[in-house]
Write a protein that holds these residues in place. Sequence first.
Motif, PDB file in Angstrom:
ATOM      1  N   SER A   4       0.887  -1.286   0.233  1.00 27.28           N
ATOM      2  CA  SER A   4       0.000  -0.514  -0.139  1.00 27.28           C
ATOM      3  C   SER A   4       0.910   0.917   0.235  1.00 27.28           C
ATOM      4  CB  SER A   4      -1.036   0.393   1.503  1.00 27.28           C
ATOM      5  OG  SER A   4      -1.357   1.245   1.429  1.00 27.28           O
ATOM      6  N   ARG A  38      -8.613   3.206   2.334  1.00 27.34           N
ATOM      7  CA  ARG A  38      -7.553   3.853   2.306  1.00 27.34           C
ATOM      8  C   ARG A  38      -7.722   5.639   2.902  1.00 27.34           C
ATOM      9  NH1 ARG A  38      -2.452   2.505  -0.848  1.00 27.34           N
ATOM     10  NH2 ARG A  38      -3.086   3.546  -2.568  1.00 27.34           N
ATOM     11  N   LEU A  78      -3.258   2.172   5.305  1.00 28.53           N
ATOM     12  CA  LEU A  78      -4.258   1.112   4.882  1.00 28.53           C
ATOM     13  C   LEU A  78      -4.955   1.153   6.207  1.00 28.53           C
ATOM     14  CD1 LEU A  78      -5.745  -1.063   3.667  1.00 28.53           C
ATOM     15  CD2 LEU A  78      -3.263  -2.366   3.445  1.00 28.53           C
ATOM     16  N   THR A 112      -8.609   3.217   9.342  1.00 27.95           N
ATOM     17  CA  THR A 112      -9.879   2.451   8.436  1.00 27.95           C
ATOM     18  C   THR A 112     -10.656   1.072   8.732  1.00 27.95           C
ATOM     19  OG1 THR A 112      -8.412   1.421   7.344  1.00 27.95           O
ATOM     20  CG2 THR A 112      -8.262   3.104   6.484  1.00 27.95           C
TER      21      THR A 112
END
Length: 464
Positions: free
Chosen positions: A176, A224, A283, A320
């Motif tokens: 990520s 994200r 992330l 998240t």
Amino acid sequence: MKEEDLMLARSIVAESQEGSPGTSPVPLRRNRVQDILERRAQFRRTRSLNAPSPFQQFGPCGRIMKNPAMVMQIQDPASQRLTWYKPPLTVLVIKKVRDSTVMAPFVQLVEWLVQEKHMVVWVESAVLDDLSLQEDKKFQSIKEKLVTFKDGRDDLTDRIDFIVCLGGDGTLLYASLLFQQSVPPVMAFHLGSLGFLTPFQFDNFQEQVTNVLEGHAALTLRSRLRCVIYRKSERRKDSDCQQHQMNCSLSADSGVSMDSCGGLHSSSGKTSSRAPSTNILVLNEVVIDRGPSPYLSNIDLFLDGKYITSVQGDGLIVSTPTGSTAYAVAAGASMIHPSVPAIMVTPICPHSLSFRPIVVPAGVELKISVSPDSRNTSWVSFDGRNRQELFHGDSLRVTTSIYPVPSICAQDQISDWFDSLAECLHWNVRKKQKCLDELSDLTASGSEDTLDELERGSDSLLDS
């Protein structure tokens, strides 16, 4: 009409032409078919920001206002399937660093991708410096066919079609970090310690990778957070430079001029020497804490420009749904499925008994700043990396990014997530309650006998 609408229309016509016994079939006009299609379309599941919703109209007058600045579209999770509009040719293999147990699977996978699948394999240049790889004869035969890159120097945007991670959850977080815009589909093999985000086992990797390359896989779109740091010193410098540039433009006719701010200004008004503000996608979570200071952190929290509260404690976690099972759950937050569009706000050891974690809708903008009367500064880190200090007057803006991480499922979204909860966190694991049959020896004895035994026992104790 679309193909699915055309098929639906044909089925409607077929149903109408069958008719009831003893009656002749009644042909449907095109207008009538269109009316039926429009009526049925109202009950189809549409895609909206908050969830799959069947309606966008409420009563005869109310409806959702169309917003061209919508942050992201949340798809029905059941329809998130991987498809390739052209065959993938380049694959990036990310392996866990400083782990000798990953070396053999890494060599086996890379050799198979190069020789059997004829794909262009990318690896990080630091991986090739490992001494155990240099002594591997099988790897030396394919080493020259690999393409290398250096983190922080080479841009991989639009160069990679497919990502394979070998290791723990940190490998997916690293993938990520490498792609700060669109991310290729990620297939993560569990070769680490926890493995919450790595659902695949490496035993039969050939079959599993082949299925994915052929497009037979479900996806979990892991949202994200876009985090931007605004420095107070940079804002003051920007305003001073803009004012000085206006003054210089009144007395100079040239298109380019040097000013006292130390920046090279062009006629477009852009400064070329000033570093841009920090802008990073995470992330799991962004963490704001008190750092090495002995004082409580004092952080102001705003939501869409409106002041919400001040956080007094060890810090704040903005995560998240994917990060809800990481640092946030250790701080007392709930666990949220990664397909739920949301942002979690969790305090770290708050100095208040009533400060509970909250969940806000995806797409809102959170502003976090050090309170003016705070005794100390704060520190911020992004997925455990890029730790830096937030001074008084600095602010951090956090919102949902339009670039999710497409994580490939081993089974499907629901099965993978609950299997991870059971396997990694031992969620709701306890010793089962015995059934009544096993307790028959206790239920067979009457309550009176039990009382008599207790009385006799107490009398014997008094006599002694």
